[in-house]
Scaffold this active site. Structure first.
Site, mmCIF file in Angstrom:
data_model
loop_
_atom_site.group_PDB
_atom_site.id
_atom_site.type_symbol
_atom_site.label_atom_id
_atom_site.label_comp_id
_atom_site.label_asym_id
_atom_site.label_seq_id
_atom_site.Cartn_x
_atom_site.Cartn_y
_atom_site.Cartn_z
ATOM 1 N N ASP A 10 0.876 -1.172 0.000
ATOM 2 C CA ASP A 10 0.000 0.000 0.000
ATOM 3 C C ASP A 10 0.914 1.224 0.000
ATOM 4 O OD1 ASP A 10 -2.336 1.614 0.272
ATOM 5 O OD2 ASP A 10 -1.973 1.782 2.422
ATOM 6 N N SER A 11 0.304 2.395 -0.165
ATOM 7 C CA SER A 11 1.090 3.625 -0.068
ATOM 8 C C SER A 11 1.544 3.893 1.368
ATOM 9 C CB SER A 11 0.254 4.800 -0.569
ATOM 10 O OG SER A 11 -0.950 4.862 0.158
ATOM 11 N N CYS A 73 -4.295 -1.503 -1.827
ATOM 12 C CA CYS A 73 -4.391 -0.065 -2.062
ATOM 13 C C CYS A 73 -5.457 0.157 -3.122
ATOM 14 C CB CYS A 73 -3.036 0.454 -2.557
ATOM 15 S SG CYS A 73 -3.067 2.204 -2.992
ATOM 16 N N GLU A 152 -2.846 8.641 8.595
ATOM 17 C CA GLU A 152 -1.386 8.466 8.722
ATOM 18 C C GLU A 152 -0.847 9.226 9.937
ATOM 19 O OE1 GLU A 152 1.101 6.751 6.810
ATOM 20 O OE2 GLU A 152 -0.516 5.694 5.776
ATOM 21 N N CYS A 186 -10.910 2.811 -0.087
ATOM 22 C CA CYS A 186 -9.484 3.046 0.169
ATOM 23 C C CYS A 186 -9.165 2.250 1.428
ATOM 24 C CB CYS A 186 -9.257 4.537 0.399
ATOM 25 S SG CYS A 186 -7.675 4.939 1.148
ATOM 26 N N HIS A 188 -7.157 2.676 3.745
ATOM 27 C CA HIS A 188 -6.975 3.429 4.992
ATOM 28 C C HIS A 188 -8.300 3.617 5.742
ATOM 29 C CE1 HIS A 188 -3.007 4.576 3.474
ATOM 30 N NE2 HIS A 188 -2.751 5.226 4.594
HETATM 31 N N1 DGL Z 1 -4.662 3.020 1.055
HETATM 32 C C1 DGL Z 1 -4.610 3.760 -0.187
HETATM 33 C C2 DGL Z 1 -5.852 3.441 -1.011
HETATM 34 O O1 DGL Z 1 -6.423 2.394 -0.747
HETATM 35 C C3 DGL Z 1 -4.342 5.190 0.083
HETATM 36 C C4 DGL Z 1 -4.077 5.975 -1.147
HETATM 37 C C5 DGL Z 1 -3.262 7.201 -0.966
HETATM 38 O O2 DGL Z 1 -2.088 7.051 -0.629
HETATM 39 O O3 DGL Z 1 -3.799 8.288 -1.215
HETATM 40 O O4 DGL Z 1 -6.269 4.119 -1.915
#
Ligand code: DGL
Length: 270
Positions: A10-11, A73, A152, A186, A188
């Site tokens: 993931d990011s 992600c 985050e 997402c 997150h």
């Molecule tokens: N968890 C990522 C997603 O599912 C976050 C994306 C981001 O870094 O903006 O889209």
């Protein structure tokens, strides 16, 4: 049987929602997790930049001998899944199909909300799956660009005035539409489930994209006879920025002390 690890990326922290579910569903599996914390958030970037980052994330993970990858992600899944599947010769699960199929099955009134990053909303990827699975289903999408930075930074709890105000504003249109199912598109956002659930109320089912991707991986490994029979799986964690913040947040979220267990790598090398 296959004892090779599963790669998950993931990011940032969000993919841990898939890891938590994988640990629960597939406790014998080894997992290698990568969070691109030096470059999070991805969601406001162009599809070309997201694909470039995703290839580097894949290249790093593929330096391990993996049996499958979960793109935990939403942003990478909505923009880059097809290209990555063409370019890498191993099973790759994204979050879009599993999440949208679960939502299409769950809705009673046909009104499905979607909250995700701007890139994911722009892609139309969730809508495409819902309309295939449930032609009567209608998707109401809303980009929520402040959610990832807030999560985050640890601002995801009920009672935190900042997240409650932001979430209240983002979710008002979903409430007005009367959705009965809400895709957390997402990975997150499941960390915000309590905040979102409080605003939407008990009549709205939240679909957790990390959890749905983990379930889809279990099905795939079972069907292809790729499950491990090791007594207990291990998880290794890698990030592209300093480890401290990630260690603290991940320990809280996974309810396990990760101090000293997260390694920093230089993702630009991949
Ligand atoms: N968890 C990522 C997603 O599912 C976050 C994306 C981001 O870094 O903006 O889209």
């Amino acid at each position: 049987m296959d004892h090779r690890p599963i790669g998950v990326f993931d990011s940032g922290l969000g993919g841990l929602t898939a890891v938590r579910e994988l640990m629960h569903l597939l406790p014998r599996e080894d997992i290698v997790y990568f969070g691109d914390t030096a470059r999070v958030p991805y969601g406001g970037r162009s599809p070309e930049t997201i694909l470039k980052f995703a290839r580097q994330d894949m290249n790093f993970l593929c330096s391990f001998d993996l049996k499958a990858v979960v793109i935990a992600c939403g942003t990478v899944s909505t923009t880059s899944l097809a290209a990555l599947r063409r370019e890498y010769d191993l099973p790759i699960i994204g979050v879009v199909g599993p999440t949208a199929r679960a939502a299409a099955r769950c809705t009673k009134n046909g009104k499905i909300g979607l909250i995700a990053t701007a890139a994911s909303i722009r892609s139309g990827a969730y809508e495409a799956v819902v309309s295939r699975e449930n032609p009567a289903g209608r998707v109401y999408g809303k980009a929520c660009p402040l959610f990832v930075p807030l999560v985050e930074n640890g601002r995801f709890r009920v009672g935190d005035p900042v997240i409650e105000i932001v979430a209240g504003e983002y979710l008002q249109s979903m409430k007005d539409e009367g959705v009965d199912t809400l895709m957390l598109g997402c990975t997150h956002y499941p960390l915000l489930s309590d905040v979102i659930g409080k605003i939407m109320g008990p009549g709205v089912t939240l679909i957790d994209s990390g959890r749905e991707a983990a379930r889809a991986l279990k099905t795939l490994l079972t069907e292809r006879d790729l499950l491990s029979d090791a007594p207990q799986g291990d998880t290794s964690y890698f990030v592209s920025d300093t480890v401290d913040g990630f260690e603290a947040m991940a320990s809280l979220f996974l309810r396990s002390d990760l101090k000293g267990m997260v390694q920093q790598i230089n993702i630009e090398k991949y």
